[in-house]
Design a protein around this motif. Structure first.
Motif, PDB file in Angstrom:
ATOM      1  N   ILE A  79     -14.174   3.538   2.623  1.00 32.01           N
ATOM      2  CA  ILE A  79     -14.409   2.180   3.127  1.00 32.01           C
ATOM      3  C   ILE A  79     -15.630   2.314   4.023  1.00 32.01           C
ATOM      4  CG2 ILE A  79     -13.471   0.206   4.357  1.00 32.01           C
ATOM      5  CD1 ILE A  79     -10.696   1.304   3.861  1.00 32.01           C
ATOM      6  N   TYR A 133      -2.197   7.299   0.849  1.00 24.69           N
ATOM      7  CA  TYR A 133      -2.842   7.100   2.135  1.00 24.69           C
ATOM      8  C   TYR A 133      -4.095   7.965   2.286  1.00 24.69           C
ATOM      9  CZ  TYR A 133      -2.161   5.529   6.992  1.00 24.69           C
ATOM     10  OH  TYR A 133      -2.265   4.910   8.210  1.00 24.69           O
ATOM     11  N   THR A 193      -7.453  -2.682  -0.030  1.00 26.75           N
ATOM     12  CA  THR A 193      -6.650  -3.279  -1.111  1.00 26.75           C
ATOM     13  C   THR A 193      -7.441  -4.219  -2.023  1.00 26.75           C
ATOM     14  OG1 THR A 193      -5.986  -4.912   0.535  1.00 26.75           O
ATOM     15  CG2 THR A 193      -4.465  -3.109   0.121  1.00 26.75           C
ATOM     16  N   HIS A 194      -8.103  -5.189  -1.413  1.00 26.08           N
ATOM     17  CA  HIS A 194      -8.736  -6.229  -2.229  1.00 26.08           C
ATOM     18  C   HIS A 194      -9.979  -5.702  -2.945  1.00 26.08           C
ATOM     19  CE1 HIS A 194      -5.862  -8.349   0.156  1.00 26.08           C
ATOM     20  NE2 HIS A 194      -6.078  -9.463  -0.511  1.00 26.08           N
ATOM     21  N   HIS A 195     -10.696  -4.838  -2.284  1.00 19.32           N
ATOM     22  CA  HIS A 195     -11.846  -4.239  -2.956  1.00 19.32           C
ATOM     23  C   HIS A 195     -11.421  -3.398  -4.157  1.00 19.32           C
ATOM     24  CE1 HIS A 195     -14.593  -5.475   0.227  1.00 19.32           C
ATOM     25  NE2 HIS A 195     -15.565  -5.068  -0.565  1.00 19.32           N
ATOM     26  N   ILE A 218       0.816  -1.207   0.000  1.00 26.11           N
ATOM     27  CA  ILE A 218       0.000   0.000   0.000  1.00 26.11           C
ATOM     28  C   ILE A 218       0.852   1.261   0.000  1.00 26.11           C
ATOM     29  CG2 ILE A 218      -2.011  -1.042   1.108  1.00 26.11           C
ATOM     30  CD1 ILE A 218      -1.071   0.213   3.751  1.00 26.11           C
ATOM     31  N   TYR A 219       2.159   1.082  -0.116  1.00 21.59           N
ATOM     32  CA  TYR A 219       3.021   2.263  -0.089  1.00 21.59           C
ATOM     33  C   TYR A 219       3.515   2.665  -1.472  1.00 21.59           C
ATOM     34  CZ  TYR A 219       2.839   1.797   4.918  1.00 21.59           C
ATOM     35  OH  TYR A 219       2.390   1.723   6.203  1.00 21.59           O
ATOM     36  N   PHE A 223      -7.931   7.171   1.109  1.00 17.43           N
ATOM     37  CA  PHE A 223      -8.824   6.310   1.887  1.00 17.43           C
ATOM     38  C   PHE A 223      -8.796   6.648   3.372  1.00 17.43           C
ATOM     39  CE2 PHE A 223      -7.006   4.130  -1.769  1.00 17.43           C
ATOM     40  CZ  PHE A 223      -8.142   4.067  -2.545  1.00 17.43           C
ATOM     41  N   GLY A 224      -8.243   7.803   3.706  1.00 21.31           N
ATOM     42  CA  GLY A 224      -8.182   8.201   5.108  1.00 21.31           C
ATOM     43  C   GLY A 224      -7.529   7.139   5.962  1.00 21.31           C
ATOM     44  N   GLY A 225      -6.417   6.602   5.500  1.00 20.22           N
ATOM     45  CA  GLY A 225      -5.730   5.525   6.216  1.00 20.22           C
ATOM     46  C   GLY A 225      -5.502   4.352   5.274  1.00 20.22           C
ATOM     47  N   THR A 226      -5.435   3.167   5.857  1.00 14.69           N
ATOM     48  CA  THR A 226      -5.134   1.969   5.074  1.00 14.69           C
ATOM     49  C   THR A 226      -6.121   1.780   3.925  1.00 14.69           C
ATOM     50  OG1 THR A 226      -4.173   0.916   7.008  1.00 14.69           O
ATOM     51  CG2 THR A 226      -4.878  -0.539   5.232  1.00 14.69           C
ATOM     52  N   ALA A 227      -5.594   1.513   2.749  1.00 14.92           N
ATOM     53  CA  ALA A 227      -6.425   1.326   1.559  1.00 14.92           C
ATOM     54  C   ALA A 227      -7.173  -0.007   1.608  1.00 14.92           C
ATOM     55  CB  ALA A 227      -5.537   1.350   0.316  1.00 14.92           C
TER      56      ALA A 227
END
Lengths: 397, 397, 397, 397
Positions: free
Chosen positions: C63, C239, C248-250, C33-34, C242-246
């Motif tokens: 999310i 970052y 990913t899988h979606h 995610i980086y 998504f206001g933080g962790t993405a």
């Protein structure tokens, strides 16, 4: 308490790890086998498959494991009463010979033992002695999965030619294709047998037979329907590629695997990766062996496969190590296959590390790390600096 | 030529590797959200989820990442004008505080720096000074993902109690839940915030807030619909668990992840595994550091998280190492987050190793092996014996 | 004995069926995610996502489920004390209004009942009456999932303009995006709210808010961190999207879904497919209704959604039919949501058929066929020729 | 513009749709083939597999398609020079005979045409005429995939017995196993040949040969290694089950498929489902045929398979219909195989509907609905009420 919860690494000498992309390609409810995408795909895939074996010849794809492909290859060019010269360097060429015997082919076996490769001079000698030209084919493995030996195929062709003998050179590359450097055309192999589940990174279920014009010329008229490679290499319709229903999902998986090879930079890049990783493993094994019982089965590095390494650890240490690394480390090693030693009739002192297919430094160095942890946990003496030596090899790329 | 073709290991501090079983559980065309299997499953899953946090309290599940769960937790018990005491030990508690500010909550920040954990004495002191009881909650992380620090939650509770202060203890376990030992009830945390993508081995997309009766008693009457935890912990229907449409596939994945935890032997077995693997990593890092610039960010092992380790390598060595191991080794390391040093304003001298969730000795020792290869390839000085030291730790289980 | 073993068709009004390609795209152990592939992918995907909503404006990805996206949209442009005019045509606009109330927004509700759409004249009238311009936004759904109504968004814009009122037009397209024709820019919607699990064919877990410059101009200064759309539409780094962790899988799944839309021929082709399939369903429903109690909830075809149809069957026939088709036919229908009738307080006489997303004639005609089998099995009177009438519609493409 | 975007239904007579659970079971990076879960699983699975064929005999599993399994079955009990009586009722028994010829077996063929099944009286007559007992085996299909005929196996056994002839009864159930009622032991079949990709719902790649004691007693001493069923039915080690490397992923898939059969209520429930669904299809076909050219190939319902129906539509209507339903309806029909008619040498007037394996009313009624749409779109005359007639059959369960 186990530490093994995590992604297990199956480091047996086949089946190898199937990449996620291969498995995802196989996750489809079912494709049509009469027309459409799958049908188009197969014709396009054949050249990519042949490129892996470095041949401009033909390839027949069988729904079968490697043993089936052996039987198929033999049936097309060897007939009951024919003789095959079998070059035993472990377990698998001899087994191929046995399979030939079962269909009435005579075999003459030269056994080169379990710790070194074929000696081309002895092959040349045997062929020279065959003044009646009863020998129709020389059967060899490139890599023997049991012993980890790598045979010199180009030298074998030279020996056959030096003897002026017309025998076909039939090579089992089941364990080596896509791992060890192999030049079917340039080295003069006439028939190459392979399978999906090792360097080709696809689950077990497909066997491949590559063949050149010389092999085609040696064609038996009478071959069983399933093994006859003629319709498979020159099909009138899609159905004939596979002698009936196509192996739909395996074909989709194989396509993804061939794509991965292309993306890596082609088969030469794949060979290079296997070469470096194998050398990394050997560096560790040799370092451990400096201070303990560990010994690589094949002493001469030039005769070692880049796909699998067989080792001995003495007593029942092979089995103890395998059990420990699986229970505690998330690593599954291969058993010693067909090996034995004084006091070890079942081969519990042996084990094998597969390093074929979808493998990279993280996977290899992890495997070596877990082995070192196992040696320590089991108090098996071992030399120092092994892991660092392996990392050193990899650092040089 | 790259050697990285193989199964890549993503060793960043989250998201962590999702197990095949989790991913397969999520591979379903769509379940019903009104009745049937999924609906029944969720009620059964709640106790298993609470067991991971060691609480007999309640849990609200949010479709959100961890930042969303922070906001949700804060909104329920803190109101505009309230004050929270924020214990900064890196990046994340401070960020939680910022999020509180955004909804009108005042924050008082004690910054413990980036290289050590919370000092309970200073917290006690601050609370004693709050004679007007303006502080409604103490906000802390258990593990700060940026610094790798592990805070002593039980000691914090003791400090709050020693001060005789009624503040809630709100703990961010996003990076630590299912990795670092955590006893929500026994240690006296009132609110615990977590997420799916670290120790819980499920893709990002779920946030969790665990709460006890004291937190429930502190409930704000007015909370936004989405963040209000009341219907989520005590739903009238399935729809209320998630404030609307359920996160169907994530729930199926989470169920599989909780099954894996149970099969491993429960959360204590999971903690033990993380503890051993972290110690293995530290042994390697310390050995490398004996002969070079490598330094674990948190000097005191008692203050280090078992989920992530932050390190410095000097100059731009962190970035160089990350680039090398990804391109050549099949390993992805985490960037240094919010770190800097004289001459390194962007933190290129830093990196992090995540060791959370679905990880075993093979994965850890592979990561360490690739790092050693990288150090060698890049001529970054490093001490000897690191990999063997890590294997030694693992050999003891 | 059940006949239902086979591929179940979940025909509820969301979540819709996720295509195999979407699910396979999500079957990955975890992306970084980086930096790298996922990070690059998102920027490229934004234009494709906006094209589905037919806007050149911006989009914020949350999310969250649709309820979360409602809350997020409201928070950015409506402040405590502001008034929103809520146009109720079933369940969902009213619920959005309730969510607004929870954050201090006043609402004025015009209820258009449950069997027809918004009457723009009444909206114009209400806006004209708002001489103090207290109304900051008009809230409507395009499609109400409960009633199956389709509101005329362009006419709403015309009504607002006719009243000379500055209110924002905020449209919930959660059920309709990618199903019903929708032209955000051309029709003059200022804010559009959507989610992943309906026309976008991706599991629940993502909410979308599209916005134009007028909406941006109405921005509240103070918005909670998680819901603030500013960093999400104009992120400084990955970052912030998504206001933080993405998620990913979606994101990987959504990319595959957008690819499918492109391959189909773009969103207009998708609308056409939904239009034909909806008309096929209505033809069957109307034919059945000729000889029995079946009645489409929305009488006027011009006011019916192409994503979902709500129906009544009388007495407890809705529930009986749902139970029968699921147990015997491999079909899951939606419950009647928020419906009731004299003698049927719980709405057991109602049901819904979702026809959104990844649906084709085989799926639709199969659903209708199973419903006819159920009507017969349960002796519920029904007119003849329904299935043939549906096939007739489809035959004309 | 196509309407086909959605879940395609492949309704060809094999491969059939693989359930998600089967595909998910196959989505694993690779299991060990020397010990552990997979090895244990296979021994446990054998009884479940035999239960599907209703035999207490043995079963050999081959990595092969059905044609391979034919060859394998023949080789074990028929030797060069032996004679087999081949009962042709379409395409497949005759092809099995051809495969026998290729290994030197003589065949005597009785051709029963393409529109009706075996006449046991003629078989009895032929066997009585074989006074020298040259005939070693009677070869038949239960269901011929090309014609859709279902042969009466119990009547064949009675005919053989009535003739007092010792010939083995060898039955091809490739298309019928797990679809048409079949009682291997009770009906007196000696050898049953099957494959994975039809009623067993697993991708193509496995062939099965079931055999009883009489077949074992007829064993040829000399059989090729790959086809010899002796080690496969009585393996010394796991390796012998499959004559080499195990088909790891297919075995995992097959296990999931057998679990599904068990969950449905066992093989009798599966037969019942196929019976009802086939009758539903026939009801539609017959209704269409009342007003147009459609004709089921096998006139007598008692002679029709529940796994596949072959039809004629006249002129090139078969091909036109297939193309239309695939391009517009999300349905793939089977081609007419080996069929022809005056003026239609290539069989473009024919098509087939597979209704085998993982199929339920939704899938069947959807297929029929799309066919009706196609008939209408292409202006192919057809009777009315077909879809309703099919739904009527299903309504009775």
């Amino acid at each position: 308490m186990t530490l093994s919860f995590g992604r297990n690494y199956l480091a047996i000498p086949g089946p190898s790890v199937s990449p996620e992309r291969v498995l995802n390609a196989m996750h489809t409810s079912a494709p049509n086998i009469y027309e459409g995408g799958l049908v188009d795909m197969v014709a396009d895939m054949i050249p990519d498959l042949k490129a892996v074996a470095r041949t401009s010849g033909d390839v027949a794809i069988y729904i079968a494991n490697g043993h089936g492909a052996w039987e198929g290859a033999a049936m097309n060019v060897l007939a009951p009463g024919d003789t095959a010269l079998v070059l035993a360097t472990g377990r698998f060429a001899a087994l191929w010979g046995t399979i030939c015997n079962r269909i009435g082919i005579e075999t003459e076996v030269i056994d080169f033992g379990k710790t070194s490769g074929v000696d081309p001079a002895r092959v040349e000698e045997a062929l020279r002695a065959d003044t009646e030209r009863r020998i129709k084919a020389v059967l060899t493995v490139q890599t023997d999965t049991a012993t980890g030996v790598l045979n010199d195929i180009a030298a074998l062709r030279a020996a056959i030619d030096a003897a002026g003998h017309p025998a076909l050179l039939m090579v089992d590359c089941i364990a080596s294709l896509g791992c060890d450097t192999y030049e079917m055309d340039a080295w003069g192999a006439d028939v190459t047998v392979a399978a999906s589940q090792k360097g080709l990174m696809t689950p077990p279920g497909l066997g491949f037979v590559f063949l050149n014009d010389k092999a085609k010329a040696a064609q038996n008229e009478r071959v069983s329907y399933y093994w006859d490679w003629r319709p498979r290499i020159d099909p009138e319709g899609f159905y004939q590629y596979f002698g009936g229903t196509a192996p739909t999902h395996h074909l989709l998986g194989l396509r993804a695997a061939l794509d991965l090879i292309a993306e890596e930079g082609g088969i030469e890049a794949v060979w290079h990766r296997h070469d470096v990783l194998a050398h990394a493993a050997w560096a560790a094994f040799e370092a451990w062996g400096q201070g303990g019982p560990m010994k690589i089965n094949i002493a001469d590095p030039a005769e070692r496969s880049r796909a699998v390494t067989a080792l001995s650890l003495g007593a029942d240490n092979g089995t103890r190590l395998r059990r420990w690394v699986e229970a505690n480390g998330g690593l599954t090693l291969g058993i010693g296959l067909g090996m034995s030693a004084p006091g070890d009739p079942k081969g519990d002192g042996f084990f094998r590390l597969g390093h074929m297919g979808h493998i990279n430094p993280h996977m290899m160095l992890g495997a070596l790390g877990v082995i070192e942890a196992g040696l320590k946990a089991l108090d098996i003496p071992h030399g120092a600096g092994a892991l660092s030596a392996a990392a050193e090899v990899i650092s040089k790329g």
